[in-house]
Design a protein around this motif. Sequence first.
Motif, mmCIF file in Angstrom:
data_model
loop_
_atom_site.group_PDB
_atom_site.id
_atom_site.type_symbol
_atom_site.label_atom_id
_atom_site.label_comp_id
_atom_site.label_asym_id
_atom_site.label_seq_id
_atom_site.Cartn_x
_atom_site.Cartn_y
_atom_site.Cartn_z
ATOM 1 N N MET A 82 34.382 46.311 51.647
ATOM 2 C CA MET A 82 35.554 45.464 51.436
ATOM 3 C C MET A 82 36.733 46.311 50.966
ATOM 4 O O MET A 82 36.571 47.268 50.210
ATOM 5 C CB MET A 82 35.264 44.369 50.405
ATOM 6 C CG MET A 82 33.961 43.605 50.635
ATOM 7 S SD MET A 82 33.931 42.672 52.190
ATOM 8 C CE MET A 82 35.208 41.459 51.865
ATOM 9 N N ARG A 83 37.925 45.946 51.431
ATOM 10 C CA ARG A 83 39.164 46.596 50.981
ATOM 11 C C ARG A 83 39.889 45.646 50.034
ATOM 12 O O ARG A 83 40.190 44.508 50.383
ATOM 13 C CB ARG A 83 40.066 46.929 52.164
ATOM 14 C CG ARG A 83 41.381 47.616 51.743
ATOM 15 C CD ARG A 83 42.334 47.791 52.909
ATOM 16 N NE ARG A 83 41.811 48.711 53.901
ATOM 17 C CZ ARG A 83 41.434 48.357 55.116
ATOM 18 N NH1 ARG A 83 41.494 47.073 55.487
ATOM 19 N NH2 ARG A 83 40.980 49.247 55.973
ATOM 20 N N ILE A 84 40.187 46.144 48.818
ATOM 21 C CA ILE A 84 40.822 45.320 47.790
ATOM 22 C C ILE A 84 42.136 45.979 47.386
ATOM 23 O O ILE A 84 42.162 47.166 47.017
ATOM 24 C CB ILE A 84 39.910 45.155 46.551
ATOM 25 C CG1 ILE A 84 38.568 44.535 46.974
ATOM 26 C CG2 ILE A 84 40.580 44.281 45.506
ATOM 27 C CD1 ILE A 84 37.571 44.420 45.841
ATOM 28 N N MET A 85 43.231 45.237 47.473
ATOM 29 C CA MET A 85 44.546 45.735 47.068
ATOM 30 C C MET A 85 45.018 44.983 45.821
ATOM 31 O O MET A 85 45.003 43.743 45.786
ATOM 32 C CB MET A 85 45.572 45.564 48.184
ATOM 33 C CG MET A 85 46.920 46.200 47.870
ATOM 34 S SD MET A 85 48.224 45.791 49.059
ATOM 35 C CE MET A 85 48.546 44.083 48.605
ATOM 36 N N ARG A 86 45.434 45.742 44.815
ATOM 37 C CA ARG A 86 45.966 45.156 43.587
ATOM 38 C C ARG A 86 47.458 44.943 43.761
ATOM 39 O O ARG A 86 48.213 45.880 44.044
ATOM 40 C CB ARG A 86 45.673 46.071 42.400
ATOM 41 C CG ARG A 86 45.971 45.456 41.032
ATOM 42 C CD ARG A 86 45.334 46.277 39.932
ATOM 43 N NE ARG A 86 45.701 47.678 40.061
ATOM 44 C CZ ARG A 86 44.976 48.685 39.567
ATOM 45 N NH1 ARG A 86 43.819 48.428 38.970
ATOM 46 N NH2 ARG A 86 45.369 49.942 39.701
ATOM 47 N N ARG A 87 47.901 43.738 43.593
ATOM 48 C CA ARG A 87 49.292 43.390 43.856
ATOM 49 C C ARG A 87 50.268 44.035 42.874
ATOM 50 O O ARG A 87 51.430 44.285 43.226
ATOM 51 C CB ARG A 87 49.477 41.867 43.822
ATOM 52 C CG ARG A 87 48.849 41.136 44.990
ATOM 53 C CD ARG A 87 49.027 39.635 44.847
ATOM 54 N NE ARG A 87 48.529 38.921 46.025
ATOM 55 C CZ ARG A 87 49.260 38.590 47.078
ATOM 56 N NH1 ARG A 87 50.547 38.919 47.099
ATOM 57 N NH2 ARG A 87 48.732 37.930 48.079
#
Length: 222
Positions: free
Chosen positions: A58-63
Motif C-alpha cells: 500500500m502507498r500512504i501519503m501524509r497530507r
Amino acid sequence: MMISIESVKLHLRGMMACLVGSVLGGGLPALHAEGVRAVAPPAMYPATSWQGRNQAVMRIMRRLDSHVGLVSLHVGEVVQYGTLSLTLERCLQKPEGLPAQAAAQVKIEENQEAGSPTFEGWMFTNDPALGAYAGALYDVQVVSCDGDAVAPMVGPLPHPSVPSVATAGAPHVEADGEGKSSSPTAGQNVHQGDNGASGPVSLLPPTPAPAPQAGQGEGTQP
C-alpha cells in the motif's frame, strides 16, 4: 558520364532474366521443401482469471507534508501507520501473460476523531479513483500484491493447438538439377495432340512447305 535509357532497359532485362533463371533452377525446390509452417499462439490465461496472494503493498501519503511511504500488509493482520489502522482481507492480481492489475480488499480506520469515516472495500491499481481512501490526514492506494499464492488459484497454463494451414504446391522441377521445369515458359503454350501427348507449341505462323520439283512428286509423269 551520361547513361542512356536503352542501356538501363537492357541492364534491367538482364537482371530479370538472371532472377527468373535462379528461381527456376534452384529456388523453387527450397521453397517447396520449406513450405508454410503454422505456429501455435502464445499460452495465455483467460482475461477473467485472478490469482490470490497473501500480501499487499500500500502507498500512504501524509497530507501535512506530502510524505509518501510504502507499507506491506499480510492477510488478517492489523498494521498501524501513524494514526491509521489497516487490515488486509484479500489481494488479487492478474497472472503472468495478462496486463498488470491488482485489487485489494482492505479496512482502514483512523485512531483519532478527525472526522474521517471507516473505509472497508476494494481498491484497484488500474483505477485509483475507484475505491480510493482520502481521509483528513492520509491518502491510501494499493500498489501491488505480493507474497505466496493463495486461493483462488489459476492452475497451469492452457496448451494452445497449432492451427492447420492449407499448403500450396510449388511448380515441379526436374531432379537432374539442370533447371528444367514442367511449367510452360514464356513464348510457349501447352498443347495436347490427338494421341494425348502434350508439348510446347510455337506462337509463330507456320512455315509453308516448299513446292515439289519436277520429277520428284507422286503426281508427276515420267
